[in-house]
Design a protein around this motif. Structure first.
Motif, PDB file in Angstrom:
ATOM      1  N   ARG A  93       0.942  -1.051  -0.090  1.00 47.18           N
ATOM      2  CA  ARG A  93      -0.030   0.103  -0.156  1.00 47.18           C
ATOM      3  C   ARG A  93       0.979   1.363   0.018  1.00 47.18           C
ATOM      4  N   LEU A  94       2.091   1.220   0.712  1.00 47.91           N
ATOM      5  CA  LEU A  94       2.861   2.374   0.638  1.00 47.91           C
ATOM      6  C   LEU A  94       3.446   2.532  -0.678  1.00 47.91           C
ATOM      7  N   SER A  95       3.729   1.392  -1.359  1.00 49.50           N
ATOM      8  CA  SER A  95       4.053   1.468  -2.722  1.00 49.50           C
ATOM      9  C   SER A  95       3.076   2.290  -3.485  1.00 49.50           C
ATOM     10  N   PHE A 108       1.596   9.484   3.308  1.00 47.82           N
ATOM     11  CA  PHE A 108       3.025   8.853   3.654  1.00 47.82           C
ATOM     12  C   PHE A 108       3.431   8.320   4.754  1.00 47.82           C
ATOM     13  N   ALA A 155       1.159   5.808   6.580  1.00 46.01           N
ATOM     14  CA  ALA A 155       1.492   4.670   5.974  1.00 46.01           C
ATOM     15  C   ALA A 155       2.635   3.774   6.352  1.00 46.01           C
ATOM     16  N   ILE A 156       3.886   4.655   6.552  1.00 48.71           N
ATOM     17  CA  ILE A 156       5.176   4.190   6.847  1.00 48.71           C
ATOM     18  C   ILE A 156       5.076   3.741   8.277  1.00 48.71           C
ATOM     19  N   ALA A 171       3.020   0.631   8.680  1.00 51.13           N
ATOM     20  CA  ALA A 171       3.843  -0.781   7.829  1.00 51.13           C
ATOM     21  C   ALA A 171       4.898  -1.122   8.569  1.00 51.13           C
ATOM     22  N   ALA A 203      10.285   3.601   2.105  1.00 46.99           N
ATOM     23  CA  ALA A 203      10.462   4.880   3.061  1.00 46.99           C
ATOM     24  C   ALA A 203      11.350   5.631   2.571  1.00 46.99           C
ATOM     25  N   ALA A 220       9.614   7.721  -0.004  1.00 48.39           N
ATOM     26  CA  ALA A 220       8.784   8.620   0.298  1.00 48.39           C
ATOM     27  C   ALA A 220       9.476   9.831   1.148  1.00 48.39           C
TER      28      ALA A 220
END
Length: 515
Positions: free
Chosen positions: A53-55, A66, A69-70, A73, A93, A96
């Motif tokens: 999802r971060l990707s 970002f 999400a980081i 994760a 990361a 991001a």
């Protein structure tokens, strides 16, 4: 066994989400991944979905999301002993952090990603994608050599896993290298790299593999060709390889959208419509991270020069150069600040160790002090070892201080410390207990052996040349030993042993000495 082989839930959905992102359909992938995150109870599946999802968020350019999400994760990955997952997460990361302008965090994540991915014992196609994303992060940070090394690693792992070579062609990495050269005044170097990129595409077209290229790669090939044409090179391409058609690819990728808009500016310049190019630059908004903050200014300079406004072109070129220099300054500051932080950390660590040492060391003799002595004895007795302790008290020390002063007294204490240390056995422990009193600890020793140690200490002190140090004032030592008994509580046993050793020392002091 690859990473997904260890995931126990919704593997098909996770695999499909990967395929969607590879096809530049990140918005669809995001929806699918959100569903997995909501419904799975498998920690590995949840972690994989959060990393993916971060990707997707990075591809979509949703910068505001970002950080959260980081964090999510990272929390999911933290307890999973899987180097690939840690490596891929840190690579993403880093991307991001770069897009957020946090270069210090970006560099930190790059280092962690490279270490984690390098530790994968059984690399598979997922590991290859991890190296691919790490290469992209290196490239955006202008670490072009590292980027090329990482993408070659991805290509080799990909070939082993059955991924076609063209999947990891990564023209965007070489494209960013080319424009960086141009921003810093090396237009010839820029053209050389762009021509190599064009040759790569021609090879894929000639061998019928162009259709296998990822949409984001097609967009990068298109921009490379358009940029080459804007610099005055003749670009011969038609059909599917025509630059205008190539830059239309890229799906919902934010980076592809930026290249599409800037590519149209390049094509207007190449077609002899520089005023149109300048007008386009006035109306578009692109991320400074896609091709560098200097790229719009550099294109404006090229367009104005083609329009004959050389004064304005010069000003735009100077701006482009200044923006590129600012980027280099930021990178320099990151490293200088990072090195300074590491030096500060190291100095603090050494300072803490020094103060710790001072807190446990007698500053006059350099021997362990009473606090360290107590810790040592406690540790030895707790291990169940047999221990004998000895109390050593100087004879004649009061006379030394009275006749020669405290400075001479300090010199005597320092020499006594050296004498006792010199004759002790390997593994024995010596400490200054306070005043003119020293304590020796003899682990795994009985009273008969302790008596022999006492004789050695007494003889060494008696043979020392005290006359030259404190003339007319003889110095001796009285010693008493006692064994620590484990029959009662540890604190009581130590207290009893010290009292007994002290009594034995006083008896020794009262005995007549041989002349």
């Amino acid at each position: 066994m690859g990473w997904l082989d260890r995931v126990g839930d919704q593997v098909d959905a996770l695999t499909h989400a990967r395929a969607l992102q590879e096809a530049s359909r990140s918005a669809e992938s995001y929806v699918l991944l959100e569903r997995v995150i909501r419904t799975t109870t498998d920690p590995a599946a949840r972690a994989d979905a959060l990393v993916q999802r971060l990707s997707a968020l990075i591809n979509l350019g949703r910068t505001a999301e970002f950080t959260r999400a980081i964090e999510e994760a990272s929390a999911a990955v933290r307890d999973l002993a899987e180097p690939y997952l840690h490596g891929h997460l840190n690579a993403l990361a880093a991307l991001a952090a770069h897009h957020q302008g946090a270069l210090d965090r970006c560099v930190t994540h790059l280092v962690r990603a490279a270490r984690a991915l390098g530790a994968v014992e059984d690399p598979d196609r997922d590991t290859a994608w991890g190296w691919h994303d790490l290469a992209m992060a290196y490239s955006y940070l202008s670490f072009h050599g590292y980027a090329l090394g990482a993408i070659e690693r991805a290509r080799q792992l990909g070939l082993t896993a059955g991924i076609p070579e063209e999947t990891f062609a990564a023209p965007g990495i070489r494209l960013r290298n080319a424009v960086a050269l141009d921003h810093n005044g090396d237009s010839d170097g820029c053209l050389r790299v762009l021509r190599d990129v064009a040759a790569d595409l021609a090879r894929f077209v000639r061998t019928g593999r162009a259709s296998q290229l990822r949409p984001s790669s097609l967009a990068a090939y298109g921009y490379a060709a358009a940029r080459q044409a804007a610099l005055g090179d003749q670009v011969e391409a038609d059909g599917d390889a025509e630059p205008a058609r190539l830059i239309s690819h890229g799906g919902d990728s934010a980076r592809a959208r930026d290249m599409r808009q800037l590519g149209q500016v390049c094509l207007a310049v190449a077609a002899g419509r520089p005023i149109e190019a300048v007008t386009r630059l006035d109306t578009i908004h692109v991320s400074t991270e896609t091709l560098g903050a200097a790229e719009p200014a550099r294109l404006r300079s090229i367009a104005l020069a083609r329009a004959g406004d050389h004064s304005a072109a010069h000003r735009a070129d100077r701006l482009a150069f200044r923006l590129a220099a600012q980027r280099n300054d930021r990178l320099r500051d990151v490293y200088i600040d990072g090195i300074a932080a590491r030096i500060d950390h190291e100095e603090m660590r050494r300072e803490a160790a020094r103060f710790e040492g001072e807190a446990l060391t007698d500053p006059l003799t350099g021997l362990p002090n009473r606090r360290r002595l107590e810790r040592y004895i406690t540790a030895v007795v707790t291990r169940g070892e047999r221990v004998v302790i000895g109390v050593c008290d100087l004879d004649g020390f009061k006379a030394v201080n009275t006749r020669h002063g405290h400075h001479s007294g300090d010199l005597v204490l320092q020499r006594i410390a050296g004498v006792i240390n010199r004759v002790m056995r390997r593994g024995d422990f010596v400490a200054r207990y306070g005043g003119d009193e020293f304590v020796v600890v003899l682990p795994d020793t009985g009273m008969s052996e302790a008596a022999e140690v006492a004789r050695r200490i007494e003889a060494a002190v008696r043979l020392e040349d005290w006359e030259s140090l404190v003339p007319g004032t003889p110095v001796g030592v009285s010693i008493g030993f006692a064994e620590v008994s484990g029959g009662s509580g540890l604190r009581d046993a130590l207290s009893v042993a010290f009292e007994q050793a002290d009594r034995e020392m006083l008896r020794a002091k009262s005995r007549p000495r041989a002349s």
